[in-house]
Design a protein around this motif. Structure first.
Motif, PDB file in Angstrom:
ATOM      1  N   GLU A 149      58.978  -5.718 -34.983  1.00  0.00           N
ATOM      2  CA  GLU A 149      58.959  -5.658 -33.781  1.00  0.00           C
ATOM      3  C   GLU A 149      60.389  -6.192 -33.188  1.00  0.00           C
ATOM      4  O   GLU A 149      61.000  -6.905 -33.687  1.00  0.00           O
ATOM      5  CB  GLU A 149      57.942  -6.682 -33.356  1.00  0.00           C
ATOM      6  CG  GLU A 149      57.427  -6.664 -31.988  1.00  0.00           C
ATOM      7  CD  GLU A 149      58.329  -7.173 -30.927  1.00  0.00           C
ATOM      8  OE1 GLU A 149      57.847  -7.245 -29.710  1.00  0.00           O
ATOM      9  OE2 GLU A 149      59.285  -8.246 -31.295  1.00  0.00           O
ATOM     10  N   TYR A 180      67.029 -12.052 -34.423  1.00  0.00           N
ATOM     11  CA  TYR A 180      67.762 -12.421 -35.844  1.00  0.00           C
ATOM     12  C   TYR A 180      69.072 -11.852 -35.780  1.00  0.00           C
ATOM     13  O   TYR A 180      70.131 -12.488 -36.284  1.00  0.00           O
ATOM     14  CB  TYR A 180      66.876 -11.476 -36.837  1.00  0.00           C
ATOM     15  CG  TYR A 180      65.712 -12.308 -37.346  1.00  0.00           C
ATOM     16  CD1 TYR A 180      65.116 -13.471 -36.755  1.00  0.00           C
ATOM     17  CD2 TYR A 180      65.526 -12.097 -38.770  1.00  0.00           C
ATOM     18  CE1 TYR A 180      64.167 -14.305 -37.313  1.00  0.00           C
ATOM     19  CE2 TYR A 180      64.359 -12.822 -39.479  1.00  0.00           C
ATOM     20  CZ  TYR A 180      63.792 -14.009 -38.563  1.00  0.00           C
ATOM     21  OH  TYR A 180      62.866 -14.806 -39.290  1.00  0.00           O
ATOM     22  N   TYR A 189      63.832 -20.422 -25.933  1.00  0.00           N
ATOM     23  CA  TYR A 189      62.940 -21.065 -26.953  1.00  0.00           C
ATOM     24  C   TYR A 189      63.370 -22.461 -27.391  1.00  0.00           C
ATOM     25  O   TYR A 189      64.615 -22.778 -27.384  1.00  0.00           O
ATOM     26  CB  TYR A 189      63.002 -20.234 -28.357  1.00  0.00           C
ATOM     27  CG  TYR A 189      62.308 -18.869 -27.815  1.00  0.00           C
ATOM     28  CD1 TYR A 189      61.052 -18.950 -27.439  1.00  0.00           C
ATOM     29  CD2 TYR A 189      62.821 -17.706 -28.504  1.00  0.00           C
ATOM     30  CE1 TYR A 189      60.368 -17.764 -27.239  1.00  0.00           C
ATOM     31  CE2 TYR A 189      62.098 -16.562 -28.521  1.00  0.00           C
ATOM     32  CZ  TYR A 189      60.748 -16.655 -27.742  1.00  0.00           C
ATOM     33  OH  TYR A 189      60.254 -15.526 -27.740  1.00  0.00           O
ATOM     34  N   PHE A 191      61.035 -19.726 -36.143  1.00  0.00           N
ATOM     35  CA  PHE A 191      61.300 -18.282 -36.399  1.00  0.00           C
ATOM     36  C   PHE A 191      62.145 -17.845 -37.216  1.00  0.00           C
ATOM     37  O   PHE A 191      61.913 -16.894 -37.879  1.00  0.00           O
ATOM     38  CB  PHE A 191      61.806 -18.018 -34.873  1.00  0.00           C
ATOM     39  CG  PHE A 191      62.373 -16.423 -34.595  1.00  0.00           C
ATOM     40  CD1 PHE A 191      61.559 -15.515 -34.751  1.00  0.00           C
ATOM     41  CD2 PHE A 191      63.622 -16.286 -34.243  1.00  0.00           C
ATOM     42  CE1 PHE A 191      61.824 -14.272 -34.689  1.00  0.00           C
ATOM     43  CE2 PHE A 191      63.963 -14.865 -34.083  1.00  0.00           C
ATOM     44  CZ  PHE A 191      63.145 -14.072 -34.377  1.00  0.00           C
ATOM     45  N   PHE A 192      63.382 -18.511 -37.315  1.00  0.00           N
ATOM     46  CA  PHE A 192      64.376 -18.323 -38.220  1.00  0.00           C
ATOM     47  C   PHE A 192      63.970 -18.658 -40.034  1.00  0.00           C
ATOM     48  O   PHE A 192      64.439 -17.978 -40.908  1.00  0.00           O
ATOM     49  CB  PHE A 192      65.572 -18.969 -38.105  1.00  0.00           C
ATOM     50  CG  PHE A 192      66.248 -18.294 -36.866  1.00  0.00           C
ATOM     51  CD1 PHE A 192      66.727 -16.652 -36.848  1.00  0.00           C
ATOM     52  CD2 PHE A 192      66.531 -19.060 -35.656  1.00  0.00           C
ATOM     53  CE1 PHE A 192      67.283 -16.153 -35.929  1.00  0.00           C
ATOM     54  CE2 PHE A 192      67.223 -18.068 -34.461  1.00  0.00           C
ATOM     55  CZ  PHE A 192      67.212 -16.899 -34.664  1.00  0.00           C
ATOM     56  N   PHE A 225      53.022  -8.812 -37.312  1.00  0.00           N
ATOM     57  CA  PHE A 225      53.992  -8.036 -36.406  1.00  0.00           C
ATOM     58  C   PHE A 225      54.203  -8.225 -35.045  1.00  0.00           C
ATOM     59  O   PHE A 225      53.295  -8.293 -34.113  1.00  0.00           O
ATOM     60  CB  PHE A 225      53.229  -6.391 -36.360  1.00  0.00           C
ATOM     61  CG  PHE A 225      54.115  -5.434 -35.659  1.00  0.00           C
ATOM     62  CD1 PHE A 225      54.968  -4.571 -35.988  1.00  0.00           C
ATOM     63  CD2 PHE A 225      53.660  -5.402 -34.177  1.00  0.00           C
ATOM     64  CE1 PHE A 225      55.661  -3.632 -35.377  1.00  0.00           C
ATOM     65  CE2 PHE A 225      54.325  -4.103 -33.676  1.00  0.00           C
ATOM     66  CZ  PHE A 225      55.424  -3.361 -34.133  1.00  0.00           C
ATOM     67  N   GLY A 226      55.020  -9.189 -34.853  1.00  0.00           N
ATOM     68  CA  GLY A 226      55.067  -9.851 -33.386  1.00  0.00           C
ATOM     69  C   GLY A 226      56.494 -10.372 -33.140  1.00  0.00           C
ATOM     70  O   GLY A 226      57.455 -10.217 -33.964  1.00  0.00           O
ATOM     71  N   CYS A 227      56.415 -10.854 -31.874  1.00  0.00           N
ATOM     72  CA  CYS A 227      57.916 -11.328 -31.474  1.00  0.00           C
ATOM     73  C   CYS A 227      58.149 -12.639 -31.915  1.00  0.00           C
ATOM     74  O   CYS A 227      57.425 -13.216 -32.624  1.00  0.00           O
ATOM     75  CB  CYS A 227      57.775 -11.304 -29.718  1.00  0.00           C
ATOM     76  SG  CYS A 227      56.564 -12.470 -29.313  1.00  0.00           S
ATOM     77  N   GLY A 228      59.213 -13.121 -31.501  1.00  0.00           N
ATOM     78  CA  GLY A 228      59.786 -14.485 -31.888  1.00  0.00           C
ATOM     79  C   GLY A 228      58.505 -15.495 -31.668  1.00  0.00           C
ATOM     80  O   GLY A 228      58.479 -16.411 -32.661  1.00  0.00           O
ATOM     81  N   SER A 229      57.858 -15.496 -30.786  1.00  0.00           N
ATOM     82  CA  SER A 229      56.982 -16.706 -30.297  1.00  0.00           C
ATOM     83  C   SER A 229      55.901 -16.345 -31.284  1.00  0.00           C
ATOM     84  O   SER A 229      55.245 -17.276 -31.775  1.00  0.00           O
ATOM     85  CB  SER A 229      56.362 -16.450 -28.743  1.00  0.00           C
ATOM     86  OG  SER A 229      57.443 -16.565 -28.162  1.00  0.00           O
ATOM     87  N   ILE A 287      55.464 -15.170 -34.182  1.00  0.00           N
ATOM     88  CA  ILE A 287      56.319 -15.579 -35.554  1.00  0.00           C
ATOM     89  C   ILE A 287      56.211 -17.116 -35.619  1.00  0.00           C
ATOM     90  O   ILE A 287      55.520 -17.805 -36.431  1.00  0.00           O
ATOM     91  CB  ILE A 287      57.493 -15.171 -35.778  1.00  0.00           C
ATOM     92  CG1 ILE A 287      57.394 -13.728 -36.168  1.00  0.00           C
ATOM     93  CG2 ILE A 287      58.270 -15.829 -37.187  1.00  0.00           C
ATOM     94  CD1 ILE A 287      58.669 -12.894 -36.223  1.00  0.00           C
ATOM     95  N   LYS A 344      54.495 -16.139 -23.009  1.00  0.00           N
ATOM     96  CA  LYS A 344      54.294 -16.063 -24.518  1.00  0.00           C
ATOM     97  C   LYS A 344      53.092 -16.869 -25.036  1.00  0.00           C
ATOM     98  O   LYS A 344      52.805 -16.948 -25.938  1.00  0.00           O
ATOM     99  CB  LYS A 344      55.501 -16.295 -25.336  1.00  0.00           C
ATOM    100  CG  LYS A 344      56.878 -15.593 -24.940  1.00  0.00           C
ATOM    101  CD  LYS A 344      56.412 -14.253 -25.722  1.00  0.00           C
ATOM    102  CE  LYS A 344      57.659 -13.287 -25.552  1.00  0.00           C
ATOM    103  NZ  LYS A 344      57.814 -12.332 -26.299  1.00  0.00           N
TER     104      LYS A 344
END
Lengths: 400, 223
Positions: free
Chosen positions: A313, A320, B26, B34-35, B86-90, B92, B132
Motif C-alpha cells: 500500500e 517508510y 501519528y 509501524f516501523f 495490505f494497509g496503511c501505517g495505521s 499496520i 483512521k
C-alpha cells in the motif's frame, strides 16, 4: 548525517535563490500599493508592469492578457467558472477529462450539479493519453469550453495540446462558433515544455508559481484578448476588475523571474532529467519484481516517475521512505489526505489494489544521479519488508 | 472517548501530509509499531500450526487483514497471534498492537478477547487520526472472525457469536451496526459514512441499501 532526497517537485518546488532575491525588496522598502498615485506606489506599479510584460513576452502574449491570481487552483476556477457563467447563453456544454487536477474537475462538477451545465468527461487510454479525435468527436454546437491539462500532475503524461488547439480553432471557424474556447492547465510544465500560447492555440492557460521554483500563493491566467469572464470576486479594478484586490507584488516579481529561469533552461534541463528518469525507472524495475510504470513511456514529463509496486500500500511505503530521508508521494499531495486511491490511476482502467500501490517520484533541479542511486539502494528492502507483511498478491496481468 | 481526541503529538519527525497536517500525525507508539511491526506472519510459518484463522477487508478498499491464531484448548487462551495486512501505517500499527494485547501476560482468554474493543486498541496506541478509526475496527473484526473460526473447528457451534447485525457489504464486511455507529458519530452522508467504514468502496452495488440505512438511523436519532 542521513541523506535527504526530495522527490516531490510536482507537489511543490523550493524557491530559487535568484527568485527570492528579486522578491526581497517588495517585502521591505518597496512596499507601495501599485494603485496609489504617489511616487511610492508608482515605483511599484512600474515594476509590476515590467514583470507582466516580461511574462507576456515569454508566453508570446500581450501584457493585458496576463491576470495574476493566487495560484493554479484560482486560475483554473476563474477560467472555468468565470467563462462558463459569463457565456452560458451561447451554450451549456463543457468538455474535460477524467484525469484533470481537482481544481478543474471540482469546478466542472459544480457547474454540472448546481448550475445546469452538461459536462463530457473524456477517458484516457491505458497510458493516460487523450487524443485529438476524442475531443473532436464530442464537440457540439453548444460546446463553449474545452479544458484539458497540458501534462498530468500524477503520471506526467503530456497531452497533444497544440494539435487539440489547432483542431478546435478550425472547428470553431468552420462551425462559426466563436464562443468555443480552449483552456489548459499547464502548472506542471514550465520547466520542460514550450509555453508559446500562439503555437499551443490556447485561449486560456493556467500557471502556478509554486511548481516552478517561484513563490507559493501566486499564479496566473493567460486570457486571450476579447474573452469575457465573470469574476469570482468583486472589488477594485485591479487585473481589469476580473481579479480585484491589491496585487501580491513580491509574488508577481518572483513569478516573472521563475518563469524566465524555467523557460531559459527548459531544453537542457529536460534532457538531463529525462536521462535520470529513464535510468531510475530501469533501476527500480530491475531491482524490484512486480512493478508497473503508470503513464506513457515517452510522452511523459522528464521529471515524472509513477510506479505501482504490487502487493503493498502506497501510504505505508511513503512513510517508510520518509524514515530513510526520501520524500515522495502517493498520487498527488492533494489526495494523500483522503483514503480513496488516485482517480488518475483508476482512470487508466487499473484495479484499486494497483492504484493503492502507486508511488510518484518527481525529480527536480536539485536531483542528482547520487540521490537516485541512494533511493535505489533503500527502496528494495523496504518493499520486501512491506510485502512480507502483506497478504495480497496482485494478478500478474496488471504488471506484465 | 479516546478515539475522538486529537492524536497526541509525537516527539520527533511527525508524519504529516502537505495539505492537512493536523489530521495526520501519528504518535510515537504508532510509529514504533509501524516501523517495527510485532508478530506478523513469517513467510516460513505454516498455516497448519494454527487452529484459527480470520480474514476481513479486501485490497479494493485499501485494507485487507488476515490473522492466524493459536488457542490453547485447555485454557482457551490465545498463545500466538500472527497477521498480515495490505494497509496503511495505521492498519499496520493497529494490528501489531492488537497482536501484543491479546497475547501478553499469558494471553487473553477468548472471552476476554471478545470483550476487546477498537477503542482499547486506539487507547494503547495513544490515538489515531480520526479518519483512521476504521483501521482499529478492522483488526477487531478479524479477531472476532478468528474466534468464531476456532469454535467452528472444535464444533462448539453454540459459542459462535454471529453479531446481531446484518452484513450490508460482503466485501468490506460492514454491517448495519457499523453504519449505525458511524451515523451516531456524526457521519450523516454516504460520503462521510464511507470515510469511516469504507462500505461499498470496492462494491458499489450495495450503496442504495447503505443510503437507506443511513436515512433510517438519521431519522431515528436526529430526525
Amino acid at each position: 548525517m542521513k541523506r535527504e532526497v526530495y522527490l516531490d517537485h510536482a507537489a511543490t518546488t523550493p524557491l530559487h535563490p535568484a527568485v527570492r532575491e528579486v522578491m526581497l525588496p517588495y517585502l521591505g522598502e518597496k512596499f507601495g500599493n501599485p494603485s496609489s498615485f504617489h511616487s511610492i506606489g508608482k515605483i511599484v506599479k512600474d515594476d509590476v508592469d515590467t514583470a507582466r510584460a516580461r511574462i507576456a513576452e515569454i508566453l508570446h502574449a500581450r501584457p493585458d492578457e496576463i491576470l495574476f491570481t493566487s495560484g493554479g487552483t484560482e486560475s483554473d476556477n476563474l477560467a472555468i467558472l468565470g467563462y462558463a457563467r459569463k457565456n452560458q447563453q451561447e451554450g451549456k456544454h463543457l468538455i474535460t477529462t477524467t484525469i484533470e487536477h481537482h481544481a478543474v474537475l471540482e469546478a466542472m462538477i459544480h457547474l454540472e450539479k448546481k448550475e445546469g451545465f452538461e459536462v463530457t468527461y473524456l477517458e484516457p487510454d491505458r497510458e493516460g493519453l487523450i487524443s485529438v479525435d476524442q475531443v473532436e468527436k464530442v464537440l457540439r454546437e453548444d460546446t463553449i469550453l474545452v479544458s484539458i491539462m497540458y501534462a498530468n500532475n500524477e503520471i506526467g503524461t503530456i497531452m497533444p495540446i497544440a494539435d487539440m488547439g489547432n483542431m478546435i480553432q478550425k472547428w470553431r471557424d468552420e462551425h462559426k462558433r466563436p464562443f468555443l474556447k480552449f483552456h489548459t492547465d499547464a502548472c506542471q510544465t514550465p520547466e520542460y515544455l514550450d509555453l508559446d500560447v500562439e503555437k499551443l492555440h490556447v485561449d486560456m492557460l493556467t500557471l502556478n508559481g509554486s511548481k516552478m521554483y517561484g513563490p507559493k500563493g501566486m499564479g496566473l491566467l493567460y486570457l486571450k484578448r476579447g474573452i469575457k469572464l465573470q469574476p469570482l470576486q468583486f472589488g477594485g479594478s485591479q487585473e481589469r476588475a476580473l481579479r480585484p484586490g491589491t496585487e501580491h507584488v513580491a509574488g508577481i516579481m518572483g513569478m516573472a523571474k521563475s518563469l524566465e529561469l524555467a523557460q531559459a533552461n527548459r531544453e537542457e534541463e529536460s534532457v538531463r532529467l529525462a536521462k535520470l528518469r529513464d535510468a531510475f525507472i530501469e533501476g527500480i524495475q530491475s531491482r524490484i519484481s512486480k512493478t508497473r510504470l503508470n503513464g506513457h513511456p515517452t510522452k511523459r514529463l522528464p521529471n515524472n516517475v509513477n510506479i505501482s509496486i504490487m502487493d503493498i500500500e502506497g501510504e505505508a511505503m511513503i512513510l517508510y521512505l520518509d524514515a530513510e530521508g526520501v520524500y515522495a508521494s502517493t498520487g498527488s499531495a492533494c489526495t494523500s489526505a483522503s483514503l480513496d486511491p488516485s482517480h488518475v490511476i483508476l482512470a487508466l482502467g487499473l484495479p484499486y489494489e494497483v492504484a493503492h500501490g502507486s508511488i510518484r517520484f518527481s525529480l527536480g533541479a536539485s536531483t542528482t544521479e547520487e540521490d537516485l542511486a541512494y533511493v535505489l539502494e533503500v527502496l528494495p528492502p523496504l518493499v520486501e519488508k512491506l510485502r512480507s507483511i502483506s497478504p495480497v498478491r496482485v494478478d500478474e496481468k496488471y504488471f506484465v | 472517548m479516546s478515539h475522538k481526541q486529537e492524536p497526541i503529538k509525537g516527539t520527533q519527525g511527525d508524519v504529516t501530509t502537505a495539505d492537512n497536517a493536523k489530521s495526520w500525525f501519528y504518535t510515537d507508539v504508532v510509529k514504533d509499531h509501524f516501523f517495527n511491526p510485532r508478530n506478523f506472519m513469517h513467510a516460513d510459518a505454516h498455516e497448519e500450526d494454527f487452529n484459527a484463522i480470520g480474514k476481513v477487508g479486501s485490497p479494493a478498499c485499501g485494507d485487507e487483514l488476515r490473522v492466524w491464531m493459536k488457542v490453547d484448548p485447555e485454557t482457551e487462551r490465545i498463545t500466538e497471534f500472527r497477521w498480515k495486512t495490505f494497509g496503511c501505517g495505521s492498519a499496520i500499527a493497529s494490528t501489531s498492537m492488537a497482536s501484543e494485547m491479546v497475547t501478553e501476560n499469558g494471553g487473553m482468554t477468548l472471552d476476554e478477547a471478545r470483550a476487546l474493543k477498537p477503542q482499547d486498541i486506539m487507547e494503547r496506541l495513544g490515538g489515531l487520526p480520526q479518519r483512521k478509526f476504521h483501521c482499529s475496527v478492522l483488526c477487531d473484526k478479524a479477531l472476532r472472525d478468528a474466534i468464531n473460526d476456532y469454535y467452528r473447528r472444535i464444533e462448539q457451534f453454540d459459542k459462535i457469536i454471529v453479531e446481531a447485525s446484518r452484513i450490508i457489504d460482503p466485501v468490506s464486511k460492514v454491517t448495519d451496526k457499523d453504519i449505525e455507529e458511524a451515523v451516531l458519530e456524526g457521519a450523516h452522508t454516504l460520503e462521510l459514512v464511507q470515510q469511516k467504514t469504507k462500505v461499498g468502496i470496492g462494491n458499489p452495488g450495495c450503496l442504495p441499501a447503505v443510503e437507506e440505512i443511513i436515512r433510517f438511523y438519521k431519522e431515528k436519532y436526529f430526525g
